[in-house]
Write an enzyme that holds these catalytic residues in place. Structure first.
Site, PDB file in Angstrom:
ATOM      1  CG  ASP A  39      -5.693  -9.515  -1.308  1.00 11.99           C
ATOM      2  OD1 ASP A  39      -5.481  -9.497  -0.181  1.00 11.99           O
ATOM      3  OD2 ASP A  39      -5.078  -9.792  -2.298  1.00 11.99           O
TER       4      ASP A  39
ATOM      5  NE  ARG B 106      -3.885 -14.571   1.362  1.00 10.87           N
ATOM      6  CZ  ARG B 106      -3.487 -13.669   0.875  1.00 10.87           C
ATOM      7  NH1 ARG B 106      -3.109 -12.718   1.544  1.00 10.87           N
ATOM      8  NH2 ARG B 106      -2.747 -13.765  -0.434  1.00 10.87           N
TER       9      ARG B 106
ATOM     10  CG  HIS C   2      -6.781  -6.869   1.359  1.00 10.56           C
ATOM     11  ND1 HIS C   2      -5.542  -6.546   0.985  1.00 10.56           N
ATOM     12  CD2 HIS C   2      -7.656  -6.211   0.377  1.00 10.56           C
ATOM     13  CE1 HIS C   2      -5.535  -5.882  -0.196  1.00 10.56           C
ATOM     14  NE2 HIS C   2      -6.839  -5.581  -0.407  1.00 10.56           N
TER      15      HIS C   2
ATOM     16  CG  ASN D  61       7.778  -4.504   4.206  1.00  9.47           C
ATOM     17  OD1 ASN D  61       7.844  -4.790   5.620  1.00  9.47           O
ATOM     18  ND2 ASN D  61       8.810  -5.319   3.637  1.00  9.47           N
TER      19      ASN D  61
ATOM     20  CD  GLU E 231      -0.721  -5.441   2.664  1.00  8.28           C
ATOM     21  OE1 GLU E 231       0.272  -5.364   2.115  1.00  8.28           O
ATOM     22  OE2 GLU E 231      -1.002  -6.654   3.232  1.00  8.28           O
TER      23      GLU E 231
END
Length: 318
Positions: A15, A293, A259, A158, A195
């Site tokens: 992120d 990640r 992200h 979600n 998101e």
């Protein structure tokens, strides 16, 4: 001058959020694998962020609010002060707080946000109480807007994407408006998720990238577009790309890119895409707890029609 990057730039930082300030520094934050703190670092070049010393500016509480799963911090500079938006969960005797997040805001009035005091401004409350995360903000025509992901109990899935104007950096004004929900096949693999929004303005348009589906190799990025002179609080102003704009590439060995954030090159001539991805496909256990990640960067191109061209996530070492 086109900057060159050797990816991954920072390992185990999901992120990723990079912001180039007027002082010439890139300020960087991201989720750490332990999900227990917020770090900041800065450098005069994106590639140099890897060697920059991280400074822990906030840690989670032992219990109660903000005690678990500190996710996706972002740093913003608004009206002469620094702000960090982040999501945090509440732990209980029976729950580790997973998917019980709310959004929170920190403030710092120091010239250098790696110094001074970060003050908690509290929960960033929306029109209802539910799972919410990934707050980002942008300014347009003198108005600051918040965009974030939230669960609507009345809608299957979600999280959806919402927008609202801000009274101040930690308070929305009026009614939040849904501008996207998971509806295409590529948005609903594993989880029905929209998101991780990020905003870039160019060519008379406002673009919001976002991420969808589970956080494994199915994770992919979509794009919303609105005209710069439209009513941004009208859902009909926003059009959604029916296909993902940035996806896993078997050819380059990059899996689950997403992200993201947007920044610019040192001379300001190039738009730069910052994102995370893994360099392997198969994951043992919950992808949320696989730490690999890594933060990556590459040039963001532009099509003849004025829309962003994300291209393909480049291979490691390029």
């Amino acid at each position: 001058m086109l900057e060159k990057f050797v990816n991954p730039i920072i390992e185990q930082r999901a992120d990723p959020w990079a912001y180039k300030h007027t002082d010439g520094y890139y300020y960087f934050t991201a989720s750490v694998p332990e999900y227990d703190r917020i770090e900041l670092r800065r450098a005069l070049a994106i590639q140099e962020l890897a060697a920059a010393e991280p400074v822990t500016v906030w840690r989670k509480y032992a219990a109660g609010l903000m005690s678990s799963n500190i996710w996706a911090p972002e740093i913003h500079y608004i009206d002469g002060k620094w702000y960090i938006y982040f999501a945090a969960a509440r732990t209980t005797e029976t729950n580790n707080g997973l998917f019980d997040h709310r959004m929170f805001v920190l403030e710092n009035d120091s010239e250098n946000p790696l110094e001074g005091e970060w003050v908690e401004k509290g929960q960033l409350r929306t029109n209802w109480e539910s799972f919410s995360l990934d707050a980002t903000q942008f300014e347009h025509n003198g108005v600051h807007y918040l965009v974030w992901a939230q669960k609507d109990p009345a809608i299957y899935g979600n999280s959806n994407l919402y927008i609202a104007p801000l009274d101040n950096p930690w308070t929305i004004r009026g009614q939040q408006v849904m501008i996207s929900k998971p509806e295409y096949d590529w948005e609903t693999i594993g989880f029905h998720v929209n998101e991780g929004a990020a905003v870039i303005k160019k060519n008379g348009k406002i673009f919001i990238s976002y991420s969808a589906s589970a956080t494994d190799y199915n994770y992919a990025m979509g794009l919303l577009t609105a005209s710069a002179d439209s009513d941004l609080l009208d859902p009909s102003s926003w059009s959604k790309s029916p296909k993902p704009v940035f996806t896993t590439s078997e050819a380059t060995g990059q899996y689950g890119p997403g992200h993201n954030s947007f920044t610019v090159s040192r001379d300001g001539s190039e738009d730069i895409l910052i994102y995370h991805a893994r360099n392997y496909k198969e994951i043992t256990g919950d992808p949320l707890y696989d730490p690999n990640r890594h933060m990556r960067a590459q040039r963001l191109g532009w099509n003849e029609d004025g829309t962003p061209n994300f291209g393909v996530p480049v291979a490691d070492g390029e």
